[in-house]
Design an enzyme around this catalytic site. Sequence first.
Site, mmCIF file in Angstrom:
data_model
loop_
_atom_site.group_PDB
_atom_site.id
_atom_site.type_symbol
_atom_site.label_atom_id
_atom_site.label_comp_id
_atom_site.label_asym_id
_atom_site.label_seq_id
_atom_site.Cartn_x
_atom_site.Cartn_y
_atom_site.Cartn_z
ATOM 1 N N ALA A 1 0.917 -1.350 -0.005
ATOM 2 C CA ALA A 1 0.089 -0.206 0.168
ATOM 3 C C ALA A 1 0.814 1.306 -0.045
ATOM 4 O O ALA A 1 0.742 2.176 0.823
ATOM 5 C CB ALA A 1 -1.090 -0.043 1.250
ATOM 6 N N CYS B 1 18.547 3.806 -6.603
ATOM 7 C CA CYS B 1 17.440 4.982 -6.457
ATOM 8 C C CYS B 1 18.524 5.923 -5.875
ATOM 9 O O CYS B 1 18.664 6.286 -4.616
ATOM 10 C CB CYS B 1 16.358 4.721 -5.366
ATOM 11 S SG CYS B 1 15.235 5.935 -5.196
ATOM 12 N N CYS C 1 10.691 13.749 -12.529
ATOM 13 C CA CYS C 1 11.577 13.672 -11.229
ATOM 14 C C CYS C 1 11.745 15.057 -10.714
ATOM 15 O O CYS C 1 12.161 15.892 -11.537
ATOM 16 C CB CYS C 1 12.861 12.920 -11.302
ATOM 17 S SG CYS C 1 13.898 12.773 -9.538
#
Length: 425
Positions: A9, A161, A355
């Site tokens: 979630a 990342c 981004c």
Amino acid sequence: MAHVVVLGAGTGGMPAAYELREILGKGHDITVINERDYFQFIPSNPWIAVGWRTRSDISFPIEKYLSRKKIKFIASRCNKIDATGSKLHLDNGEVVSYDYLIIATGPKLFFDEVEGSGPHGGHTQSVCDVIHAEQAYEAYQKLLEKGSGHIVVGAMPAASCFGPAYEFAFILDADMRKRKVRDKFKMTYVTSEPYIGHLGLGGVGDSKGMLESELRNHHINWITNAKTHKVEAGKLFTTELTAKGEVEKEHEIAFDFAMMLPAFKGVEAVAAVEGLCNPRGFVIVDELHRSPKYKNIYSAGVCIAIPPLEATPVATGMPKTGYMIESMVTSAVHNIADEIAGKEPHTTGTWSTICLADFGDSGAAFVAIPQIPPRNMVWAKKGKWVHLAKIAFEKYFIRKMKKGSSEPFYEKSIMKMLGITRLND
């Protein structure tokens, strides 16, 4: 009536649940399963780590909002996926059957890959989770009390990342300048990227020149091709490699505060399913975001397998950014809806990347369509407007997740005008 289960979630799982409800209507059951009972907006964690946000600013209870859309929520860890029997075994003892499953768990933060790293028993901080960001803030407060020192920020080998590492370095710089203590601290950026601004993407526009310039202007030194292999209390050990992968220099970097982004792996329950994942536990999917082996399992987000863009001296992974994840989710949802309707699934995502990298009082914006070269569109811009845009996006996305709309009409219209869409025509 079909039962679709969303496992996870986060920024993939919540939109997936809302889009499923919108496209399937009320005639089918949707269940979201997540090990925590709250949603966290992970892009805001660097702000938490300097005290610019609190947990309550960027998180909210999940069930309250999903229930408004008649979506069932179970707050429990998934211990086992029976992919053949289409069942999930949960930590609370429940066994949940599904007709279709969307895996959107996000990754496991693999601190164990580098000895001594991580906030739990290690010597480095993290901004990958709100709890970690709160711990980083406590460590930062102790650093400020000390009054001077060396700060190390960066990314470990196999990290994928890199954006949050750049953001955190600049946000720290901005916070210390506001406190008028920046001159008391040395900063070094240590990254597995082959060059500054690589970002796991081979660069985006002039990201190399732009980010190098920003680091220089903010008096932040850097080490690239850094193969960090051990961390001790107050000391980071990294080997700097050449472009050919040969040893250039061994570094033992003394630090007073270090935030190093870890490599990712797949979460245990997902990685344990035979034939579902690659060796690092990321879900193998086709262009429809469906498992080639288990046709009723789809996956989207950081947990899917995407090969690295290119071979680099130190391993770097392919990042999966916010809008790209939403593109994956929309593709998967449309294909599940087609299957339920007895149609052949055919929808593919554009994997467009947007981004907004905050620098504390300015920032850089990157657009790449698609994310993986060759690209149809690519640009990078910087300015104070990006900082304001990042704040606005935070408020907008959290509100969107509370209201239960994954892609409101006005958002879709504006993006389309800019030539940015989630799905291929």
